[in-house]
Design an enzyme around this catalytic site. Structure first.
Site, short mmCIF file in Angstrom:
data_model
loop_
_atom_site.label_atom_id
_atom_site.label_comp_id
_atom_site.label_asym_id
_atom_site.label_seq_id
_atom_site.Cartn_x
_atom_site.Cartn_y
_atom_site.Cartn_z
N HIS A 192 -38.24 67.71 -28.88
CA HIS A 192 -38.26 67.61 -30.12
C HIS A 192 -37.45 68.40 -30.93
CE1 HIS A 192 -39.90 65.67 -33.91
NE2 HIS A 192 -40.36 66.72 -34.38
N ASP A 318 -41.89 56.02 -30.79
CA ASP A 318 -42.67 57.22 -31.50
C ASP A 318 -44.04 56.87 -31.84
OD1 ASP A 318 -42.65 59.82 -32.28
OD2 ASP A 318 -41.90 59.20 -34.21
#
Length: 440
Positions: A192, A318
């Site tokens: 990330h 997500d």
């Protein structure tokens, strides 16, 4: 690998189908035979082909028959936050959305940083989930960014990749060591890319709109600087690296340059950043508070173009369920995240209907490419491949009602949105796990 337990089922013959194979890009009328949980035969350009006498025949009526989706990024509360989501409810949402393989993130309680926890998740999924569940293990112990986990033992237990989920590893030396270690094991690192110090107190994309709304902004540089650092470390180590989600034009340019250099780099994009922009936040809609934040329309179009050109490899949901207590708050105080397993495909079909990407191209980003990155046999129509399949009407319109979602949490950014394209049936290893005609 984990897959739902199935009893001996009758063979299936799919007739009058519009077959879409994202692995080859082939799309044509045809028929298919499924036996013993796998694709046994495919008849391209032959809509009807007889099967065994005992076979169940599914007339597809000219609708799309394609591989089930492979979602590389889904947060599931279990263990530790079952009030937000369980493996059972997440798998039901996935099946309804055409997702037959889910990679669950390690941000649980306890964190997935020990082989025993990987084993627990696989056993729990085997007992309760109706789709394939594959755990991603933590990159660092406790997701604290200081000490690497035992990659070899975790891979032996069944972890398919390594990530600290929604956290970035800010220590460059730790990241370098992790990449070196991953290279030696052939492991895939999912990262990330968001510098938490630059994010600071930011809650939406930095710019004019944030100023007008009176909200602190998150600069694009929070993503860009972390991504650029990571790419330099990949040059140093030669490890396989996947940027979990890119969201702006500069990040796309960095990835494109790295690929041109021949670096083993891939990247993903959230369905939210592909189909929504910062203006959708409107009157402080907290269901659209996300990480990375929704960007400008110019950045959204840049990632759409990058997906169409193959610079962006995969699309992820997500999926990040949050309960009402963490979302029914002022925008700046609300938790990040939205559910997405059930809406990823329908939202992505917006790009197909708008002419930005072909249907096979969308399925490549949602099925065959993520499967290939993870070393899974899914995501393709080929003899011997798992019969993880979906029957899709790509043109059926509907208005999303969050109350009808299968997820335990209902924090969808697409509530009351007009969508086109519904999954009518989902099969995992040849077993029907979703049928819209049977829904109450």
């Amino acid at each position: 690998m984990n897959s739902p337990t199935t009893s001996e089922a009758r063979p299936l013959v799919f007739t009058n189908a519009r077959l879409v194979d994202p692995a080859s890009g082939r799309e044509a009328p045809g028929a298919m035979l499924v036996q013993n949980g796998a694709i046994a035969d495919i008849a391209w350009d032959e809509p009807v082909r007889p099967g065994p006498a005992e076979a169940e025949v599914v007339d597809c009526g000219g609708l799309v028959l394609a591989p089930g989706l492979v979602d590389m990024r889904a947060f599931v509360g279990e263990p530790g936050a079952e009030h937000r989501e369980t493996l059972k409810t997440a798998s039901e949402a996935a099946a309804a959305g055409g997702v037959t393989t889910v990679v669950c993130m390690p941000d649980t309680d306890p964190v997935v940083d020990e082989p025993s926890i990987v084993d627990f998740l696989l056993r729990r999924a085997r007992d309760t989930a109706i789709v394939n569940i594959h755990p991603a293990a933590a990159l660092t112990k406790g997701l604290e960014g200081r000490e690497m986990t035992e990659f070899g033992l975790l891979m032996e237990a069944g972890a398919v990749a390594f990530t600290d989920g929604a956290r970035s590893v800010t220590n460059a030396q730790v990241m370098r060591r992790a990449l070196t270690y991953a290279r030696d094991f052939g492991a895939l690192i999912l990262h990330h890319t968001e510098d938490p110090d630059l994010v600071g107190s930011g809650v939406m994309n930095e710019g004019e709109l944030a100023t007008r709304l009176g909200l602190p902004g998150v600069p694009r540089e929070a993503e860009i600087i972390m991504l650029e650092r990571d790419l330099r470390l990949v040059r140093l180590t030669g490890a396989r690296y996947h940027a979990a989600m890119v969201s702006c034009a500069t990040s796309v340019a960095l990835i494109e340059r790295a690929k041109a250099e021949g670096l083993p780099v891939t990247c993903g994009v959230s369905i939210n950043n592909l189909t929504l922009n910062e203006t959708d936040i409107g009157d402080y809609r907290t269901f659209l508070k996300l990480s990375p934040p929704l960007r400008s329309e110019e950045d959204r179009l840049a990632v759409v173009d990058a997906l169409a050109r193959g610079v962006i490899d995969v699309v992820v949901s997500d999926h990040n369920p949050q309960d009402v207590e963490t979302k029914r708050l002022p925008f700046a105080e609300a938790a990040d995240g939205a559910v997405g397993l059930e809406t990823m495909l329908s939202a992505g079909l917006r790009l197909v209907h708008a002419g930005h990407i072909s249907l096979a191209g969308l399925f490549a980003a949602m099925a065959s490419r993520p499967a290939a990155l993870l070393g899974l046999p899914a995501g393709r129509l080929a003899v011997g491949a798992p019969a993880d399949l979906i029957l899709l009407d790509p043109d059926e319109p509907y208005v999303l009602d969050k109350a009808n979602l299968h997820s335990r949490s209902k924090n969808t950014p697409f509530d009351e949105a007009r969508l086109e394209g519904r999954v009518l049936k989902t099969f995992v290893a040849g077993r029907k796990v979703h049928d819209i005609s049977l829904a109450s």
